[in-house]
Design a protein around this motif. Structure first.
Motif, PDB file in Angstrom:
ATOM      1  N   THR A 168       0.854  -1.181   0.000  1.00 39.74           N
ATOM      2  CA  THR A 168       0.000   0.000   0.000  1.00 39.74           C
ATOM      3  C   THR A 168       0.893   1.234   0.000  1.00 39.74           C
ATOM      4  O   THR A 168       1.755   1.381   0.870  1.00 39.74           O
ATOM      5  CB  THR A 168      -0.924   0.037   1.229  1.00 39.74           C
ATOM      6  OG1 THR A 168      -1.784  -1.108   1.195  1.00 39.74           O
ATOM      7  CG2 THR A 168      -1.772   1.300   1.251  1.00 39.74           C
ATOM      8  N   VAL A 169       0.699   2.092  -0.995  1.00 36.43           N
ATOM      9  CA  VAL A 169       1.389   3.376  -1.051  1.00 36.43           C
ATOM     10  C   VAL A 169       0.411   4.404  -0.494  1.00 36.43           C
ATOM     11  O   VAL A 169      -0.614   4.692  -1.111  1.00 36.43           O
ATOM     12  CB  VAL A 169       1.812   3.738  -2.492  1.00 36.43           C
ATOM     13  CG1 VAL A 169       2.566   5.058  -2.509  1.00 36.43           C
ATOM     14  CG2 VAL A 169       2.641   2.627  -3.107  1.00 36.43           C
ATOM     15  N   SER A 170       0.723   4.941   0.685  1.00 32.98           N
ATOM     16  CA  SER A 170      -0.224   5.810   1.392  1.00 32.98           C
ATOM     17  C   SER A 170       0.000   7.290   1.155  1.00 32.98           C
ATOM     18  O   SER A 170      -0.814   8.115   1.550  1.00 32.98           O
ATOM     19  CB  SER A 170      -0.172   5.514   2.897  1.00 32.98           C
ATOM     20  OG  SER A 170       1.128   5.770   3.399  1.00 32.98           O
ATOM     21  N   GLY A 171       1.096   7.666   0.484  1.00 30.03           N
ATOM     22  CA  GLY A 171       1.390   9.074   0.243  1.00 30.03           C
ATOM     23  C   GLY A 171       0.438   9.699  -0.754  1.00 30.03           C
ATOM     24  O   GLY A 171      -0.248   9.005  -1.512  1.00 30.03           O
ATOM     25  N   SER A 172       0.413  11.031  -0.767  1.00 28.93           N
ATOM     26  CA  SER A 172      -0.515  11.744  -1.645  1.00 28.93           C
ATOM     27  C   SER A 172       0.180  12.760  -2.549  1.00 28.93           C
ATOM     28  O   SER A 172      -0.486  13.590  -3.156  1.00 28.93           O
ATOM     29  CB  SER A 172      -1.589  12.445  -0.810  1.00 28.93           C
ATOM     30  OG  SER A 172      -0.988  13.380   0.072  1.00 28.93           O
ATOM     31  N   ASN A 173       1.502  12.697  -2.669  1.00 24.75           N
ATOM     32  CA  ASN A 173       2.209  13.610  -3.546  1.00 24.75           C
ATOM     33  C   ASN A 173       2.105  13.078  -4.975  1.00 24.75           C
ATOM     34  O   ASN A 173       2.804  12.158  -5.366  1.00 24.75           O
ATOM     35  CB  ASN A 173       3.678  13.748  -3.139  1.00 24.75           C
ATOM     36  CG  ASN A 173       4.392  14.792  -3.979  1.00 24.75           C
ATOM     37  OD1 ASN A 173       3.951  15.155  -5.055  1.00 24.75           O
ATOM     38  ND2 ASN A 173       5.521  15.262  -3.480  1.00 24.75           N
ATOM     39  N   ASP A 174       1.218  13.667  -5.743  1.00 27.41           N
ATOM     40  CA  ASP A 174       0.921  13.193  -7.088  1.00 27.41           C
ATOM     41  C   ASP A 174       1.592  14.050  -8.152  1.00 27.41           C
ATOM     42  O   ASP A 174       1.209  14.023  -9.305  1.00 27.41           O
ATOM     43  CB  ASP A 174      -0.590  13.154  -7.292  1.00 27.41           C
ATOM     44  CG  ASP A 174      -0.996  12.220  -8.409  1.00 27.41           C
ATOM     45  OD1 ASP A 174      -0.258  11.265  -8.691  1.00 27.41           O
ATOM     46  OD2 ASP A 174      -2.056  12.463  -9.013  1.00 27.41           O
ATOM     47  N   THR A 175       2.622  14.808  -7.767  1.00 24.47           N
ATOM     48  CA  THR A 175       3.303  15.664  -8.728  1.00 24.47           C
ATOM     49  C   THR A 175       4.271  14.847  -9.578  1.00 24.47           C
ATOM     50  O   THR A 175       4.741  13.791  -9.165  1.00 24.47           O
ATOM     51  CB  THR A 175       4.101  16.767  -8.008  1.00 24.47           C
ATOM     52  OG1 THR A 175       5.083  16.155  -7.173  1.00 24.47           O
ATOM     53  CG2 THR A 175       3.190  17.643  -7.182  1.00 24.47           C
ATOM     54  N   HIS A 176       4.544  15.351 -10.762  1.00 25.69           N
ATOM     55  CA  HIS A 176       5.567  14.723 -11.608  1.00 25.69           C
ATOM     56  C   HIS A 176       6.907  15.314 -11.192  1.00 25.69           C
ATOM     57  O   HIS A 176       7.391  16.292 -11.759  1.00 25.69           O
ATOM     58  CB  HIS A 176       5.284  14.959 -13.086  1.00 25.69           C
ATOM     59  CG  HIS A 176       6.262  14.269 -13.982  1.00 25.69           C
ATOM     60  ND1 HIS A 176       6.400  12.907 -14.032  1.00 25.69           N
ATOM     61  CD2 HIS A 176       7.187  14.772 -14.840  1.00 25.69           C
ATOM     62  CE1 HIS A 176       7.356  12.586 -14.884  1.00 25.69           C
ATOM     63  NE2 HIS A 176       7.844  13.705 -15.383  1.00 25.69           N
ATOM     64  N   SER A 177       7.485  14.741 -10.150  1.00 20.36           N
ATOM     65  CA  SER A 177       8.735  15.258  -9.592  1.00 20.36           C
ATOM     66  C   SER A 177       9.459  14.124  -8.884  1.00 20.36           C
ATOM     67  O   SER A 177       8.932  13.029  -8.726  1.00 20.36           O
ATOM     68  CB  SER A 177       8.446  16.387  -8.593  1.00 20.36           C
ATOM     69  OG  SER A 177       7.815  15.856  -7.445  1.00 20.36           O
ATOM     70  N   THR A 178      10.668  14.406  -8.435  1.00 21.91           N
ATOM     71  CA  THR A 178      11.431  13.387  -7.715  1.00 21.91           C
ATOM     72  C   THR A 178      10.894  13.140  -6.314  1.00 21.91           C
ATOM     73  O   THR A 178      11.305  12.191  -5.672  1.00 21.91           O
ATOM     74  CB  THR A 178      12.920  13.781  -7.622  1.00 21.91           C
ATOM     75  OG1 THR A 178      13.022  15.041  -6.957  1.00 21.91           O
ATOM     76  CG2 THR A 178      13.536  13.869  -9.011  1.00 21.91           C
ATOM     77  N   SER A 179       9.986  13.970  -5.863  1.00 23.17           N
ATOM     78  CA  SER A 179       9.390  13.756  -4.540  1.00 23.17           C
ATOM     79  C   SER A 179       8.021  13.088  -4.629  1.00 23.17           C
ATOM     80  O   SER A 179       7.316  12.982  -3.630  1.00 23.17           O
ATOM     81  CB  SER A 179       9.283  15.083  -3.778  1.00 23.17           C
ATOM     82  OG  SER A 179       8.468  15.988  -4.501  1.00 23.17           O
ATOM     83  N   ALA A 180       7.639  12.612  -5.808  1.00 14.99           N
ATOM     84  CA  ALA A 180       6.354  11.921  -5.981  1.00 14.99           C
ATOM     85  C   ALA A 180       6.266  10.723  -5.039  1.00 14.99           C
ATOM     86  O   ALA A 180       7.276  10.093  -4.705  1.00 14.99           O
ATOM     87  CB  ALA A 180       6.191  11.465  -7.426  1.00 14.99           C
ATOM     88  N   SER A 181       5.082  10.395  -4.626  1.00 15.15           N
ATOM     89  CA  SER A 181       4.885   9.297  -3.679  1.00 15.15           C
ATOM     90  C   SER A 181       5.154   7.926  -4.277  1.00 15.15           C
ATOM     91  O   SER A 181       5.448   6.978  -3.552  1.00 15.15           O
ATOM     92  CB  SER A 181       3.455   9.337  -3.123  1.00 15.15           C
ATOM     93  OG  SER A 181       3.277  10.481  -2.332  1.00 15.15           O
ATOM     94  N   PHE A 182       5.057   7.785  -5.602  1.00 14.48           N
ATOM     95  CA  PHE A 182       5.182   6.470  -6.230  1.00 14.48           C
ATOM     96  C   PHE A 182       5.970   6.624  -7.527  1.00 14.48           C
ATOM     97  O   PHE A 182       5.417   6.914  -8.579  1.00 14.48           O
ATOM     98  CB  PHE A 182       3.786   5.927  -6.497  1.00 14.48           C
ATOM     99  CG  PHE A 182       3.694   4.443  -6.691  1.00 14.48           C
ATOM    100  CD1 PHE A 182       4.769   3.598  -6.563  1.00 14.48           C
ATOM    101  CD2 PHE A 182       2.466   3.880  -6.998  1.00 14.48           C
ATOM    102  CE1 PHE A 182       4.657   2.230  -6.742  1.00 14.48           C
ATOM    103  CE2 PHE A 182       2.323   2.517  -7.173  1.00 14.48           C
ATOM    104  CZ  PHE A 182       3.419   1.694  -7.046  1.00 14.48           C
TER     105      PHE A 182
END
Length: 161
Positions: free
Chosen positions: A101-115
């Motif tokens: 389960t990936v619980s993060g919510s960073n949906d940006t197209h960046s290196t800090s994205a959740s997945f």
């Protein structure tokens, strides 16, 4: 390793070339990183709860090196962020009877994205092999500047919102 681990910091694991290590105790930590030295780490019959799960992490700048993490039967893994191929090839296998389960919510197209499956011009590979994958608050990003591959040979569920 059979004992439970609860640690407020970062856990970095690796195994020697051609060898593997299995964790069966529960793990809670800020991050769990599998370094890329041709080794394989297994999680079996346990729970892994971390803010960051990185596979193929290290400083080798060598895509011929790899780190592999197998989530095996009975494993339940929850991570705020999943990143593969952070300075080396990273392979994450979600096998029969396990769940990620990936619980993060960073949906940006960046290196800090959740997945994020690949970064720094390296290749990351996520293999869903009979396990389940849930990411309700973010999208899977195949790559930032590397090559990401997602393979699904599962009769289980894949959940996105």
């Amino acid at each position: 390793m059979a004992g439970n681990i609860s640690y407020a910091g970062n856990i970095v694991t690796s195994s020697q070339t051609g060898s593997s290590m299995t964790f069966t105790g529960d793990i809670q930590a800020e991050s769990f990183k599998v370094a890329h030295y041709y080794g394989r780490i297994h999680m079996a019959g346990n729970e892994l709860a971390v803010n960051k799960l990185w596979v193929g992490a290290g400083g080798g700048y060598d895509n011929s090196l790899y780190g592999a993490l197998d989530l095996d039967s009975g494993n339940v893994t929850t991570a705020g962020q999943v990143r593969l191929a952070e300075l080396g090839h990273g392979v994450l296998n979600v096998n029969q009877g396990s769940s990620l389960t990936v619980s993060g919510s960073n949906d940006t197209h960046s290196t800090s994205a959740s997945f994020l499956l690949a970064h720094w011009a390296y290749s990351g590979e996520l293999n869903l092999r009979g396990g389940s994958l849930t990411a309700l608050s973010t999208s899977m990003r195949l790559s930032w500047d590397g090559t990401g591959t997602f393979n699904a040979s599962s009769e289980r569920r894949i959940c996105w919102e």
